[in-house]
Scaffold this motif. Structure first.
Motif, PDB file in Angstrom:
ATOM      1  N   ASP A  88       6.847 -42.386 -61.554  1.00  0.00           N
ATOM      2  CA  ASP A  88       6.074 -41.307 -60.949  1.00  0.00           C
ATOM      3  C   ASP A  88       6.603 -41.068 -59.544  1.00  0.00           C
ATOM      4  OD1 ASP A  88       4.250 -39.407 -60.342  1.00  0.00           O
ATOM      5  OD2 ASP A  88       2.539 -40.761 -60.127  1.00  0.00           O
ATOM      6  N   VAL A  89       7.282 -39.943 -59.361  1.00  0.00           N
ATOM      7  CA  VAL A  89       7.894 -39.652 -58.064  1.00  0.00           C
ATOM      8  C   VAL A  89       6.930 -38.958 -57.119  1.00  0.00           C
ATOM      9  CG1 VAL A  89      10.212 -39.541 -58.989  1.00  0.00           C
ATOM     10  CG2 VAL A  89       8.830 -37.483 -58.990  1.00  0.00           C
ATOM     11  N   GLY A  90       5.746 -38.606 -57.591  1.00  0.00           N
ATOM     12  CA  GLY A  90       4.760 -37.980 -56.726  1.00  0.00           C
ATOM     13  C   GLY A  90       5.096 -36.557 -56.340  1.00  0.00           C
ATOM     14  N   PHE A  91       5.914 -35.888 -57.147  1.00  0.00           N
ATOM     15  CA  PHE A  91       6.285 -34.508 -56.839  1.00  0.00           C
ATOM     16  C   PHE A  91       6.132 -33.670 -58.092  1.00  0.00           C
ATOM     17  CE2 PHE A  91       9.510 -31.140 -56.813  1.00  0.00           C
ATOM     18  CZ  PHE A  91       9.105 -30.449 -55.689  1.00  0.00           C
ATOM     19  N   GLU A  92       5.409 -32.623 -57.978  1.00  0.00           N
ATOM     20  CA  GLU A  92       5.181 -31.729 -59.110  1.00  0.00           C
ATOM     21  C   GLU A  92       5.881 -30.405 -58.841  1.00  0.00           C
ATOM     22  OE1 GLU A  92       1.446 -29.672 -61.544  1.00  0.00           O
ATOM     23  OE2 GLU A  92       1.074 -31.022 -59.851  1.00  0.00           O
ATOM     24  N   GLN A  98       3.313 -19.659 -58.699  1.00  0.00           N
ATOM     25  CA  GLN A  98       2.236 -20.575 -58.325  1.00  0.00           C
ATOM     26  C   GLN A  98       2.136 -20.732 -56.807  1.00  0.00           C
ATOM     27  OE1 GLN A  98       3.275 -24.095 -60.500  1.00  0.00           O
ATOM     28  NE2 GLN A  98       2.042 -23.545 -62.271  1.00  0.00           N
ATOM     29  N   LEU A  99       3.289 -20.839 -56.157  1.00  0.00           N
ATOM     30  CA  LEU A  99       3.288 -20.959 -54.697  1.00  0.00           C
ATOM     31  C   LEU A  99       2.706 -19.712 -54.040  1.00  0.00           C
ATOM     32  CD1 LEU A  99       6.809 -22.568 -54.191  1.00  0.00           C
ATOM     33  CD2 LEU A  99       4.612 -23.692 -53.905  1.00  0.00           C
ATOM     34  N   LYS A 100       3.017 -18.549 -54.635  1.00  0.00           N
ATOM     35  CA  LYS A 100       2.500 -17.301 -54.093  1.00  0.00           C
ATOM     36  C   LYS A 100       0.979 -17.226 -54.243  1.00  0.00           C
ATOM     37  CE  LYS A 100       3.781 -12.419 -54.036  1.00  0.00           C
ATOM     38  NZ  LYS A 100       4.578 -11.367 -54.707  1.00  0.00           N
ATOM     39  N   LYS A 105      -4.516 -17.835 -51.795  1.00  0.00           N
ATOM     40  CA  LYS A 105      -5.808 -18.514 -51.700  1.00  0.00           C
ATOM     41  C   LYS A 105      -6.067 -19.004 -50.274  1.00  0.00           C
ATOM     42  CE  LYS A 105      -6.174 -20.094 -56.494  1.00  0.00           C
ATOM     43  NZ  LYS A 105      -6.165 -21.272 -57.393  1.00  0.00           N
ATOM     44  N   ARG A 106      -4.993 -19.432 -49.607  1.00  0.00           N
ATOM     45  CA  ARG A 106      -5.157 -19.933 -48.240  1.00  0.00           C
ATOM     46  C   ARG A 106      -5.431 -18.817 -47.240  1.00  0.00           C
ATOM     47  NH1 ARG A 106      -0.744 -23.365 -49.722  1.00  0.00           N
ATOM     48  NH2 ARG A 106       0.707 -22.025 -48.604  1.00  0.00           N
ATOM     49  N   VAL A 107      -5.050 -17.589 -47.595  1.00  0.00           N
ATOM     50  CA  VAL A 107      -5.252 -16.455 -46.687  1.00  0.00           C
ATOM     51  C   VAL A 107      -6.726 -16.068 -46.686  1.00  0.00           C
ATOM     52  CG1 VAL A 107      -4.706 -14.035 -46.280  1.00  0.00           C
ATOM     53  CG2 VAL A 107      -2.908 -15.605 -46.964  1.00  0.00           C
ATOM     54  N   LYS A 108      -7.289 -15.917 -45.499  1.00  0.00           N
ATOM     55  CA  LYS A 108      -8.710 -15.599 -45.359  1.00  0.00           C
ATOM     56  C   LYS A 108      -8.859 -14.167 -44.858  1.00  0.00           C
ATOM     57  CE  LYS A 108     -10.153 -20.320 -44.412  1.00  0.00           C
ATOM     58  NZ  LYS A 108      -8.902 -20.889 -44.888  1.00  0.00           N
ATOM     59  N   GLY A 109      -9.728 -13.426 -45.523  1.00  0.00           N
ATOM     60  CA  GLY A 109     -10.019 -12.061 -45.083  1.00  0.00           C
ATOM     61  C   GLY A 109      -8.828 -11.132 -45.144  1.00  0.00           C
ATOM     62  N   ASN A 110      -7.893 -11.399 -46.063  1.00  0.00           N
ATOM     63  CA  ASN A 110      -6.681 -10.574 -46.206  1.00  0.00           C
ATOM     64  C   ASN A 110      -5.884 -10.482 -44.907  1.00  0.00           C
ATOM     65  OD1 ASN A 110      -7.205 -10.009 -48.919  1.00  0.00           O
ATOM     66  ND2 ASN A 110      -8.536  -8.291 -48.386  1.00  0.00           N
ATOM     67  N   LEU A 111      -5.998 -11.524 -44.080  1.00  0.00           N
ATOM     68  CA  LEU A 111      -5.261 -11.561 -42.812  1.00  0.00           C
ATOM     69  C   LEU A 111      -4.395 -12.819 -42.783  1.00  0.00           C
ATOM     70  CD1 LEU A 111      -7.972 -10.465 -40.224  1.00  0.00           C
ATOM     71  CD2 LEU A 111      -5.959  -9.176 -40.907  1.00  0.00           C
ATOM     72  N   THR A 112      -3.092 -12.613 -42.769  1.00  0.00           N
ATOM     73  CA  THR A 112      -2.173 -13.751 -42.701  1.00  0.00           C
ATOM     74  C   THR A 112      -2.224 -14.344 -41.300  1.00  0.00           C
ATOM     75  OG1 THR A 112      -0.757 -12.561 -44.238  1.00  0.00           O
ATOM     76  CG2 THR A 112       0.192 -14.480 -43.160  1.00  0.00           C
ATOM     77  N   PRO A 113      -2.313 -15.671 -41.179  1.00  0.00           N
ATOM     78  CA  PRO A 113      -2.407 -16.268 -39.836  1.00  0.00           C
ATOM     79  C   PRO A 113      -1.142 -16.046 -39.023  1.00  0.00           C
ATOM     80  CG  PRO A 113      -2.096 -17.964 -41.504  1.00  0.00           C
ATOM     81  CD  PRO A 113      -2.334 -16.686 -42.237  1.00  0.00           C
ATOM     82  N   LEU A 114      -1.338 -15.791 -37.743  1.00  0.00           N
ATOM     83  CA  LEU A 114      -0.212 -15.574 -36.831  1.00  0.00           C
ATOM     84  C   LEU A 114       0.282 -16.928 -36.329  1.00  0.00           C
ATOM     85  CD1 LEU A 114      -1.790 -12.590 -34.891  1.00  0.00           C
ATOM     86  CD2 LEU A 114       0.124 -12.440 -36.475  1.00  0.00           C
ATOM     87  N   THR A 115       1.144 -17.548 -37.114  1.00  0.00           N
ATOM     88  CA  THR A 115       1.689 -18.855 -36.760  1.00  0.00           C
ATOM     89  C   THR A 115       3.208 -18.821 -36.868  1.00  0.00           C
ATOM     90  OG1 THR A 115       1.453 -19.587 -39.057  1.00  0.00           O
ATOM     91  CG2 THR A 115      -0.352 -20.098 -37.555  1.00  0.00           C
ATOM     92  N   GLY A 116       3.842 -19.839 -36.326  1.00  0.00           N
ATOM     93  CA  GLY A 116       5.296 -19.941 -36.402  1.00  0.00           C
ATOM     94  C   GLY A 116       5.946 -19.743 -35.044  1.00  0.00           C
TER      95      GLY A 116
END
Length: 243
Positions: A88-92, A98-100, A105-116
């Motif tokens: 078991d390598v612990g990586f799926e 799926q990533l998209k 799901k992580r985006v709240k209120g249809n607003l992408t966080p201003l990070t980076g």
């Protein structure tokens, strides 16, 4: 009155503040404790023997100790084939879809966080949001105010999750300017380094060429010296003699 005689140890113990009766009681308690321990050890040994023989043994307290004899199971034959364990390598693996979905799901209120650290892109996004708010404010003040509140609360939620929201236009401009300045300095240093490397390479080539010419000249001079020793007259010697 009959009284048990105390031995020397009892007398020593009695001399420490205990009367003869108290000392006798103490001895009796110790004796009972020793007998109880002996009885427990005997029961333990009987239980062990019963486990080996698979019989039922009755203890002094009236308890039945039952144990089943352990029958040895069939001995498995040694396998000559190789067995590969599951690792078991612990990586799926996750597909792009799926990533998209997870990102949505992580985006709240249809607003992408201003990070980076892409300050140019962040600044353009902040300016676009600001322009959109101004445009909406001209049409409907209430909706613009509601949208502004929604953006503020969304940023608060992102900050609560531990994200660093970069929505300050002034700080973004300063960071972008600093980043461009660092980039220009690095470019300048790289150009200077490249020029220095080229100069060094040219110097090495010139030095090598000069060394090769000197080596050729030395070989030629050695040959001339050998020829002179053998008595040959070289054109150079004739020219010198005429002069």
């Amino acid at each position: 009155m009959t009284q048990l005689a105390l031995n020397s140890k009892d007398l020593k113990g009695a001399g420490k503040g205990l009367s003869s009766e108290e000392w006798m009681k103490k001895r009796e308690r110790r004796k009972q404790e020793r007998e109880r321990k002996k009885r427990k050890r005997k029961e333990f040994r009987m239980k062990k023997l019963a486990e080996k023989a698979g019989e039922t043994v009755k203890t002094e307290d009236g308890e039945n100790l039952e144990s089943a004899a352990v029958t040895p199971g069939p001995v498995e034959k040694e396998m000559t084939t190789l067995v590969f364990n599951k690792v078991d390598v612990g990586f799926e693996y996750k597909s792009k879809l799926q990533l998209k979905k997870e990102k949505k799901k992580r985006v709240k209120g249809n607003l992408t966080p201003l990070t980076g650290k892409n300050y140019k892109q962040l600044l353009s996004r902040v300016e676009a949001r600001k322009a959109k708010l101004e445009e909406l404010r001209e049409k409907d003040e209430a909706k613009a105010k509601e949208m502004e509140e929604k953006m503020k609360w969304t940023n608060v939620l992102y900050k609560a999750e531990g994200l660093k929201i970069k929505d300050n236009e002034g700080m973004l401009r300063a960071s972008l300017k600093r980043k461009e300045k660092i980039r220009a300095q690095r470019k300048k240093h790289w150009e200077q380094r490249s020029l220095h490397v080229l100069e060094k390479m040219q110097h090495q080539q010139d030095k090598r060429r000069k060394n090769i010419q000197n080596r050729k000249h030395m070989k030629l001079e050695k040959r001339k010296e050998k020829a002179r020793k053998k008595g040959r007259v070289l054109p150079e010697d004739l020219k010198k003699a005429k002069l």
